[in-house]
Design a protein around this motif. Sequence first.
Motif, mmCIF file in Angstrom:
data_model
loop_
_atom_site.group_PDB
_atom_site.id
_atom_site.type_symbol
_atom_site.label_atom_id
_atom_site.label_comp_id
_atom_site.label_asym_id
_atom_site.label_seq_id
_atom_site.Cartn_x
_atom_site.Cartn_y
_atom_site.Cartn_z
ATOM 1 N N LYS A 41 48.769 62.972 78.446
ATOM 2 C CA LYS A 41 48.793 61.522 78.428
ATOM 3 C C LYS A 41 50.230 61.074 78.209
ATOM 4 O O LYS A 41 50.967 61.693 77.439
ATOM 5 N N VAL A 42 50.618 60.038 78.896
ATOM 6 C CA VAL A 42 51.951 59.458 78.698
ATOM 7 C C VAL A 42 51.787 58.081 78.065
ATOM 8 O O VAL A 42 50.751 57.428 78.203
ATOM 9 N N ASP A 43 52.822 57.639 77.370
ATOM 10 C CA ASP A 43 52.768 56.318 76.746
ATOM 11 C C ASP A 43 53.183 55.248 77.747
ATOM 12 O O ASP A 43 53.415 55.530 78.927
ATOM 13 N N ARG A 47 56.682 58.294 78.677
ATOM 14 C CA ARG A 47 57.028 59.488 77.902
ATOM 15 C C ARG A 47 55.774 60.289 77.587
ATOM 16 O O ARG A 47 54.709 59.713 77.336
ATOM 17 N N LYS A 49 53.062 61.993 75.661
ATOM 18 C CA LYS A 49 52.540 61.711 74.329
ATOM 19 C C LYS A 49 51.634 62.830 73.825
ATOM 20 O O LYS A 49 51.748 63.254 72.688
ATOM 21 N N TYR A 50 50.685 63.286 74.660
ATOM 22 C CA TYR A 50 49.753 64.346 74.275
ATOM 23 C C TYR A 50 49.645 65.375 75.387
ATOM 24 O O TYR A 50 49.672 65.026 76.560
ATOM 25 N N MET A 82 56.717 65.779 67.044
ATOM 26 C CA MET A 82 55.390 65.889 67.644
ATOM 27 C C MET A 82 54.574 66.929 66.898
ATOM 28 O O MET A 82 55.112 67.886 66.353
#
Length: 94
Positions: A41-43, A47, A49-50, A82
């Motif tokens: 997942k990106v923000d 970027r 994220k997960y 992270m």
Amino acid sequence: MDLQNYSRDLKTLLKDFVAHVFIDNFKRKQKANPSFYYAHKVDGEGRLKYVFWVDGNCRKNYSLFVDVISFDTTYRANKYSMVFASFTGVNHHR
């Protein structure tokens, strides 16, 4: 000093591409082995994220043995702050 400047400039240049290289590597792994699984997942700013991944051998072994699963996290221990969490399995062969 030149080497330090080069290293700094290279890191600056590559900082926005590291996540793409990371995910592209997972795409290649999944294409070579369809049982390899990943999700990310990106923000809102694009970027990373997960990220979650598991290789085919681990998935197969889990379906066969399911003896012990350990979940362990290392909280904010890297330069990106992270979380890294590993799932570790143990079968009857240890």
